[in-house]
Design a protein around this motif. Structure first.
Motif, PDB file in Angstrom:
ATOM      1  N   GLY A  98       0.821  -1.211   0.000  1.00 37.26           N
ATOM      2  CA  GLY A  98       0.000   0.000   0.000  1.00 37.26           C
ATOM      3  C   GLY A  98       0.848   1.250   0.000  1.00 37.26           C
ATOM      4  O   GLY A  98       2.069   1.203  -0.092  1.00 37.26           O
ATOM      5  N   GLY A  99       0.161   2.387   0.059  1.00 39.05           N
ATOM      6  CA  GLY A  99       0.852   3.668   0.080  1.00 39.05           C
ATOM      7  C   GLY A  99       1.004   4.256  -1.296  1.00 39.05           C
ATOM      8  O   GLY A  99       2.075   4.193  -1.887  1.00 39.05           O
ATOM      9  N   GLY A 100      -0.079   4.773  -1.857  1.00 39.27           N
ATOM     10  CA  GLY A 100      -0.013   5.440  -3.156  1.00 39.27           C
ATOM     11  C   GLY A 100       0.325   4.486  -4.282  1.00 39.27           C
ATOM     12  O   GLY A 100      -0.383   3.529  -4.542  1.00 39.27           O
ATOM     13  N   ALA A 101       1.488   4.718  -4.914  1.00 39.94           N
ATOM     14  CA  ALA A 101       1.884   3.923  -6.079  1.00 39.94           C
ATOM     15  C   ALA A 101       2.173   2.467  -5.730  1.00 39.94           C
ATOM     16  O   ALA A 101       2.177   1.606  -6.597  1.00 39.94           O
ATOM     17  CB  ALA A 101       3.110   4.543  -6.739  1.00 39.94           C
ATOM     18  N   ASN A 102       2.421   2.161  -4.457  1.00 38.20           N
ATOM     19  CA  ASN A 102       2.739   0.799  -4.047  1.00 38.20           C
ATOM     20  C   ASN A 102       1.494  -0.051  -3.813  1.00 38.20           C
ATOM     21  O   ASN A 102       1.576  -1.124  -3.255  1.00 38.20           O
ATOM     22  CB  ASN A 102       3.585   0.817  -2.770  1.00 38.20           C
ATOM     23  N   ILE A 103       0.353   0.441  -4.255  1.00 35.25           N
ATOM     24  CA  ILE A 103      -0.889  -0.303  -4.057  1.00 35.25           C
ATOM     25  C   ILE A 103      -0.874  -1.618  -4.844  1.00 35.25           C
ATOM     26  O   ILE A 103      -1.639  -2.520  -4.558  1.00 35.25           O
ATOM     27  CB  ILE A 103      -2.106   0.568  -4.402  1.00 35.25           C
ATOM     28  N   ALA A 104       0.036  -1.756  -5.794  1.00 36.29           N
ATOM     29  CA  ALA A 104       0.114  -2.984  -6.592  1.00 36.29           C
ATOM     30  C   ALA A 104       0.644  -4.158  -5.769  1.00 36.29           C
ATOM     31  O   ALA A 104       0.349  -5.306  -6.081  1.00 36.29           O
ATOM     32  CB  ALA A 104       0.996  -2.762  -7.812  1.00 36.29           C
ATOM     33  N   ASN A 105       1.426  -3.897  -4.714  1.00 37.22           N
ATOM     34  CA  ASN A 105       1.885  -4.966  -3.834  1.00 37.22           C
ATOM     35  C   ASN A 105       0.747  -5.256  -2.861  1.00 37.22           C
ATOM     36  O   ASN A 105       0.220  -4.350  -2.230  1.00 37.22           O
ATOM     37  CB  ASN A 105       3.132  -4.544  -3.057  1.00 37.22           C
ATOM     38  N   SER A 106       0.383  -6.524  -2.763  1.00 37.06           N
ATOM     39  CA  SER A 106      -0.775  -6.855  -1.937  1.00 37.06           C
ATOM     40  C   SER A 106      -0.507  -8.099  -1.091  1.00 37.06           C
ATOM     41  O   SER A 106       0.371  -8.897  -1.389  1.00 37.06           O
ATOM     42  CB  SER A 106      -2.010  -7.076  -2.803  1.00 37.06           C
ATOM     43  N   ASP A 133      -5.527   3.870   0.682  1.00 37.18           N
ATOM     44  CA  ASP A 133      -4.310   4.348   0.016  1.00 37.18           C
ATOM     45  C   ASP A 133      -3.120   4.548   0.960  1.00 37.18           C
ATOM     46  O   ASP A 133      -2.113   5.131   0.580  1.00 37.18           O
ATOM     47  CB  ASP A 133      -4.594   5.635  -0.770  1.00 37.18           C
ATOM     48  N   THR A 134      -3.211   4.030   2.188  1.00 33.67           N
ATOM     49  CA  THR A 134      -2.094   4.163   3.114  1.00 33.67           C
ATOM     50  C   THR A 134      -1.213   2.911   3.090  1.00 33.67           C
ATOM     51  O   THR A 134      -1.657   1.831   2.712  1.00 33.67           O
ATOM     52  CB  THR A 134      -2.591   4.381   4.566  1.00 33.67           C
ATOM     53  N   GLU A 135       0.036   3.084   3.503  1.00 33.53           N
ATOM     54  CA  GLU A 135       0.939   1.936   3.619  1.00 33.53           C
ATOM     55  C   GLU A 135       0.568   1.178   4.891  1.00 33.53           C
ATOM     56  O   GLU A 135       0.510   1.746   5.975  1.00 33.53           O
ATOM     57  CB  GLU A 135       2.388   2.408   3.684  1.00 33.53           C
ATOM     58  N   VAL A 136       0.301  -0.139   4.754  1.00 30.92           N
ATOM     59  CA  VAL A 136      -0.180  -0.941   5.885  1.00 30.92           C
ATOM     60  C   VAL A 136       0.795  -2.042   6.285  1.00 30.92           C
ATOM     61  O   VAL A 136       0.476  -2.865   7.144  1.00 30.92           O
ATOM     62  CB  VAL A 136      -1.574  -1.547   5.583  1.00 30.92           C
TER      63      VAL A 136
END
Length: 182
Positions: A98-106, A133-136
């Motif tokens: 997560g976190g904006g552009a890193n939403i592709a990692n799940s 949209d936050t880094e979790v």
């Protein structure tokens, strides 16, 4: 037929107890150095403080798309499973969830409850990350060889399709056999 059904329930119960109570020297927690506490071939974690360990037979790390994606799937005999997808995989490193552009990692944690009396009444709940949209959390790949992928992880996930509950995944580590699919 009734005796056969009772016999099968007994066999399945004994099998489940055997699989969940077995231990080996690989479960010592050293994880072979880098990669955390997971023994060879498994994924371990704490789910809301409760211990989880996958079975080696149903746990794997797959490097796909000409080495650009990492897909991890690990499950146990209790119907609980983890899955991770890392896009733009570049080997060892830290991959935010997560976190904006890193939403592709799940990442996700799944619980399937099988009703042996009526399999159509079985349920599956999925807690997924990211859920906004936050880094979790993060996945840290500490070692990639021709045959293994090792690393650690932690994240918070949400049951977005169900009761909206959160689960906190901590102390996660994996030491998995590697497959390559192009």
């Amino acid at each position: 037929m009734r005796h056969f059904k009772n016999f099968m329930i007994l066999v399945m119960t004994l099998t489940a107890l055997t699989l969940t109570s077995c231990s080996s020297s690989d479960d010592s927690g050293d994880g072979g150095g880098s990669g955390g506490g997971a023994g060879s071939g498994v994924l371990v974690a704490k789910v809301n403080g409760n211990s989880y360990q996958s079975m080696a037979i149903s746990s794997t790390a797959t490097v796909a798309n000409n080495g650009q994606s990492l897909i991890i799937i690990a499950s146990n005999s209790s119907g609980k499973a983890f899955s991770f997808t890392v896009l733009d995989f570049n080997g060892e490193g830290t991959y935010p969830i997560g976190g904006g552009a890193n939403i592709a990692n799940s990442a996700s944690y799944t619980v399937t409850d099988v009703d042996l009396n009526n399999p159509q009444n079985s349920t599956t709940e999925i807690w997924q990350a990211p859920y906004d949209d936050t880094e979790v959390g993060e996945i840290v790949v500490t070692s990639v060889t021709d045959s293994k992928v090792k690393g650690t992880f932690n994240f918070t996930c949400k049951n977005v399709g169900g009761d909206q509950s959160l689960k906190t995944i901590t102390n996660g580590s994996f030491n998995l056999d590697k497959q390559v699919v192009n």
